[in-house]
Each structure stands twice: as structure tokens, then as C-alpha cells.
Motif scaffolding. Sequence first.
Motif, PDB file in Angstrom:
ATOM      1  N   PRO A   1       0.818  -1.223   0.000  1.00 39.34           N
ATOM      2  CA  PRO A   1       0.000   0.000   0.000  1.00 39.34           C
ATOM      3  C   PRO A   1       0.851   1.272   0.000  1.00 39.34           C
ATOM      4  O   PRO A   1       1.832   1.384   0.717  1.00 39.34           O
ATOM      5  N   GLY A   2       0.444   2.216  -0.826  1.00 42.76           N
ATOM      6  CA  GLY A   2       1.089   3.520  -0.881  1.00 42.76           C
ATOM      7  C   GLY A   2       2.377   3.587  -1.679  1.00 42.76           C
ATOM      8  O   GLY A   2       2.771   4.648  -2.111  1.00 42.76           O
ATOM      9  N   LEU A   3       3.076   2.481  -1.802  1.00 41.76           N
ATOM     10  CA  LEU A   3       4.361   2.478  -2.512  1.00 41.76           C
ATOM     11  C   LEU A   3       4.361   1.598  -3.752  1.00 41.76           C
ATOM     12  O   LEU A   3       5.250   1.711  -4.590  1.00 41.76           O
ATOM     13  N   GLY A   4       3.384   0.700  -3.851  1.00 39.07           N
ATOM     14  CA  GLY A   4       3.348  -0.269  -4.938  1.00 39.07           C
ATOM     15  C   GLY A   4       3.440   0.358  -6.311  1.00 39.07           C
ATOM     16  O   GLY A   4       2.759   1.339  -6.606  1.00 39.07           O
ATOM     17  N   GLY A   5       4.329  -0.174  -7.140  1.00 40.99           N
ATOM     18  CA  GLY A   5       4.507   0.295  -8.498  1.00 40.99           C
ATOM     19  C   GLY A   5       5.557   1.382  -8.655  1.00 40.99           C
ATOM     20  O   GLY A   5       5.943   1.714  -9.775  1.00 40.99           O
ATOM     21  N   ARG A   6       6.018   1.938  -7.564  1.00 37.95           N
ATOM     22  CA  ARG A   6       7.037   2.999  -7.649  1.00 37.95           C
ATOM     23  C   ARG A   6       8.429   2.385  -7.802  1.00 37.95           C
ATOM     24  O   ARG A   6       8.720   1.331  -7.256  1.00 37.95           O
ATOM     25  N   PRO A   7       9.294   3.098  -8.519  1.00 39.95           N
ATOM     26  CA  PRO A   7      10.666   2.589  -8.632  1.00 39.95           C
ATOM     27  C   PRO A   7      11.385   2.689  -7.284  1.00 39.95           C
ATOM     28  O   PRO A   7      11.156   3.612  -6.510  1.00 39.95           O
ATOM     29  N   VAL A   8      12.237   1.727  -7.026  1.00 37.50           N
ATOM     30  CA  VAL A   8      13.044   1.729  -5.810  1.00 37.50           C
ATOM     31  C   VAL A   8      14.196   2.703  -6.021  1.00 37.50           C
ATOM     32  O   VAL A   8      14.854   2.685  -7.068  1.00 37.50           O
ATOM     33  N   ASP A   9      14.415   3.567  -5.060  1.00 38.16           N
ATOM     34  CA  ASP A   9      15.562   4.474  -5.120  1.00 38.16           C
ATOM     35  C   ASP A   9      16.811   3.638  -4.851  1.00 38.16           C
ATOM     36  O   ASP A   9      17.056   3.217  -3.715  1.00 38.16           O
ATOM     37  N   HIS A  10      17.571   3.372  -5.898  1.00 34.82           N
ATOM     38  CA  HIS A  10      18.705   2.457  -5.750  1.00 34.82           C
ATOM     39  C   HIS A  10      19.755   3.003  -4.795  1.00 34.82           C
ATOM     40  O   HIS A  10      20.439   2.241  -4.126  1.00 34.82           O
ATOM     41  N   ARG A  11      19.867   4.310  -4.684  1.00 30.55           N
ATOM     42  CA  ARG A  11      20.854   4.873  -3.743  1.00 30.55           C
ATOM     43  C   ARG A  11      20.459   4.561  -2.304  1.00 30.55           C
ATOM     44  O   ARG A  11      21.312   4.206  -1.485  1.00 30.55           O
ATOM     45  N   LEU A  12      19.167   4.667  -2.010  1.00 28.94           N
ATOM     46  CA  LEU A  12      18.684   4.344  -0.670  1.00 28.94           C
ATOM     47  C   LEU A  12      18.833   2.845  -0.394  1.00 28.94           C
ATOM     48  O   LEU A  12      19.213   2.445   0.706  1.00 28.94           O
TER      49      LEU A  12
ATOM     50  N   VAL B   1      21.091   0.844  -1.691  1.00 28.87           N
ATOM     51  CA  VAL B   1      22.518   0.571  -1.498  1.00 28.87           C
ATOM     52  C   VAL B   1      22.969   1.044  -0.116  1.00 28.87           C
ATOM     53  O   VAL B   1      23.689   0.330   0.589  1.00 28.87           O
ATOM     54  N   LEU B   2      22.533   2.221   0.295  1.00 32.56           N
ATOM     55  CA  LEU B   2      22.907   2.735   1.609  1.00 32.56           C
ATOM     56  C   LEU B   2      22.381   1.822   2.714  1.00 32.56           C
ATOM     57  O   LEU B   2      23.123   1.437   3.622  1.00 32.56           O
ATOM     58  N   THR B   3      21.117   1.464   2.633  1.00 31.44           N
ATOM     59  CA  THR B   3      20.510   0.606   3.656  1.00 31.44           C
ATOM     60  C   THR B   3      21.184  -0.757   3.701  1.00 31.44           C
ATOM     61  O   THR B   3      21.515  -1.266   4.777  1.00 31.44           O
ATOM     62  N   ALA B   4      21.387  -1.357   2.542  1.00 31.39           N
ATOM     63  CA  ALA B   4      22.023  -2.677   2.491  1.00 31.39           C
ATOM     64  C   ALA B   4      23.470  -2.610   2.976  1.00 31.39           C
ATOM     65  O   ALA B   4      23.944  -3.528   3.656  1.00 31.39           O
ATOM     66  N   SER B   5      24.175  -1.538   2.662  1.00 33.13           N
ATOM     67  CA  SER B   5      25.564  -1.389   3.112  1.00 33.13           C
ATOM     68  C   SER B   5      25.634  -1.273   4.633  1.00 33.13           C
ATOM     69  O   SER B   5      26.484  -1.909   5.272  1.00 33.13           O
ATOM     70  N   LEU B   6      24.750  -0.464   5.198  1.00 37.56           N
ATOM     71  CA  LEU B   6      24.717  -0.334   6.659  1.00 37.56           C
ATOM     72  C   LEU B   6      24.323  -1.660   7.308  1.00 37.56           C
ATOM     73  O   LEU B   6      24.871  -2.042   8.351  1.00 37.56           O
ATOM     74  N   GLY B   7      23.375  -2.363   6.693  1.00 39.25           N
ATOM     75  CA  GLY B   7      22.984  -3.671   7.207  1.00 39.25           C
ATOM     76  C   GLY B   7      24.130  -4.670   7.147  1.00 39.25           C
ATOM     77  O   GLY B   7      24.345  -5.436   8.091  1.00 39.25           O
TER      78      GLY B   7
ATOM     79  N   GLY C   1      26.875 -10.954   6.540  1.00 40.79           N
ATOM     80  CA  GLY C   1      27.380  -9.606   6.269  1.00 40.79           C
ATOM     81  C   GLY C   1      28.277  -9.512   5.039  1.00 40.79           C
ATOM     82  O   GLY C   1      28.030  -8.683   4.149  1.00 40.79           O
ATOM     83  N   PRO C   2      29.315 -10.342   4.956  1.00 42.88           N
ATOM     84  CA  PRO C   2      30.186 -10.249   3.780  1.00 42.88           C
ATOM     85  C   PRO C   2      29.462 -10.527   2.461  1.00 42.88           C
ATOM     86  O   PRO C   2      29.695  -9.837   1.464  1.00 42.88           O
ATOM     87  N   LEU C   3      28.578 -11.530   2.449  1.00 41.32           N
ATOM     88  CA  LEU C   3      27.853 -11.812   1.203  1.00 41.32           C
ATOM     89  C   LEU C   3      26.838 -10.713   0.881  1.00 41.32           C
ATOM     90  O   LEU C   3      26.660 -10.366  -0.291  1.00 41.32           O
ATOM     91  N   LEU C   4      26.195 -10.153   1.889  1.00 40.86           N
ATOM     92  CA  LEU C   4      25.293  -9.022   1.657  1.00 40.86           C
ATOM     93  C   LEU C   4      26.069  -7.850   1.072  1.00 40.86           C
ATOM     94  O   LEU C   4      25.599  -7.186   0.145  1.00 40.86           O
ATOM     95  N   ALA C   5      27.269  -7.604   1.574  1.00 33.67           N
ATOM     96  CA  ALA C   5      28.100  -6.521   1.030  1.00 33.67           C
ATOM     97  C   ALA C   5      28.434  -6.790  -0.441  1.00 33.67           C
ATOM     98  O   ALA C   5      28.370  -5.869  -1.275  1.00 33.67           O
ATOM     99  N   ALA C   6      28.768  -8.020  -0.783  1.00 31.37           N
ATOM    100  CA  ALA C   6      29.107  -8.357  -2.171  1.00 31.37           C
ATOM    101  C   ALA C   6      27.896  -8.194  -3.087  1.00 31.37           C
ATOM    102  O   ALA C   6      28.009  -7.635  -4.189  1.00 31.37           O
ATOM    103  N   VAL C   7      26.723  -8.661  -2.640  1.00 31.85           N
ATOM    104  CA  VAL C   7      25.511  -8.535  -3.453  1.00 31.85           C
ATOM    105  C   VAL C   7      25.128  -7.062  -3.590  1.00 31.85           C
ATOM    106  O   VAL C   7      24.696  -6.619  -4.668  1.00 31.85           O
ATOM    107  N   THR C   8      25.323  -6.291  -2.536  1.00 34.08           N
ATOM    108  CA  THR C   8      25.038  -4.853  -2.584  1.00 34.08           C
ATOM    109  C   THR C   8      25.962  -4.163  -3.596  1.00 34.08           C
ATOM    110  O   THR C   8      25.519  -3.305  -4.365  1.00 34.08           O
ATOM    111  N   TRP C   9      27.214  -4.545  -3.598  1.00 35.02           N
ATOM    112  CA  TRP C   9      28.166  -3.974  -4.558  1.00 35.02           C
ATOM    113  C   TRP C   9      27.732  -4.293  -5.989  1.00 35.02           C
ATOM    114  O   TRP C   9      27.764  -3.432  -6.878  1.00 35.02           O
TER     115      TRP C   9
END
Length: 188
Positions: A105-116, A118-124, A168-176
Motif C-alpha cells: 500500500p502507498g508504494l506499490g509500483g514505484r521505482p526503488v531508489d537504488h541509492r537508498l 545501497v545505503l541501507t544494504a551497506s549499513l545492514g 554480512g560479507p555476502l550481503l556486502a558483495a551482493v550490494t556492490w
Amino acid sequence: MTTTDSAPPAPRALPPVPPPPRWAVRAAHVVAWSTVPSGVWRIALVLGVPVGVMEREDFLVGFPDNSPLIALTYVLLIGAVAETASYLTLGLVRPWGEVVPRWIPGLGGRPVDHRLAVLTASLGALAVTVLWWVFFFGGLLTAPSPDPGVSAGEAFFVASYAPLLLWGPLLAAVTWSYHRRHRVRAGA
């Protein structure tokens, strides 16, 4: 006589994002499954299945009234949060990492901000790397001197929690990989 078109030009459509490399898809799946063994171990502990390094009663002491119901709720909540967080890695290699699914709801169909993303996944990736490496190795380093052998329960515990070291390391690689694919598209 010339006519002028007062309508603004249509925005230039971006080319599609290149598909993820096969290694990134595999790594994302490993991340998604990395939390399952420890979750199963915790549930087995609360249900009274012998897991070798801790007894159910020892675990329940940390909960009000030694309540198995509160302990099970806690374990299921921790497991659900960990599973959800690890499964979000799949969004970096799936279409729902490019466009929010319509059913949201409210977000469906919108493009994902790839910068956000990447930032979120990198911090995670940083957070879970520090968390699990410190907990795992910190626990090993501060534990009392082990007996000469390793019990079956200790081996089961390590086998259940060791996959978390990959998260963590694999998430970083996939994020990259996700970042590079979007950078290629932006440069096109």
C-alpha cells in the motif's frame, strides 16, 4: 506559418538494469538461508529438544516466571526479524528490488531508489558483520578454557550459528553488484 508544440518533451526513459550476475543471485540465496539454522536451533532449545550446550531450563531463567510461552514468543520474534532482514537481500537480485511490488500500500509500483537501497544494504552488511563476528568470535575468546574435545552439542551449536558469519560479507558483495548494475544503467 510554423506551429510550436507547448508540451514539454517526454522524459528520456532509462535503459533497463542489467541482470545480476549468477554469483550474486547465488550469494543472495545463501544470505536468505543463512539465518535458518540458528532459528531452528533456538526453537529446538525452547521446545526442550536437547541441543547440547544449554538446557531449556537454563534458557528460561532469563524470562519472567521462567515462562516457556514468553521465551517462545521472543525466539519466534527474533527469528522473524532475522529471516525478514536476510530475505530482503533477494530484492537486490529480483525485480522487486527495482520496482516496489504493487500489493504494498502507498508504494506499490514505484521505482526503488537504488541509492537508498545501497545505503541501507551497506549499513545492514556492516551491522550484521560486526554483530555476528563479534558475538561468535568474542564468545569463543571469552569462554572458559574448553575441554580437550568438542562435544556433539557444541558442534551442533557451531554448525547452527556459523552460517551467520556469511551474512554480512555476502550481503556486502551482493550490494556492490546491485550498485554496479545501477551505475552501468545511469551511465548509458
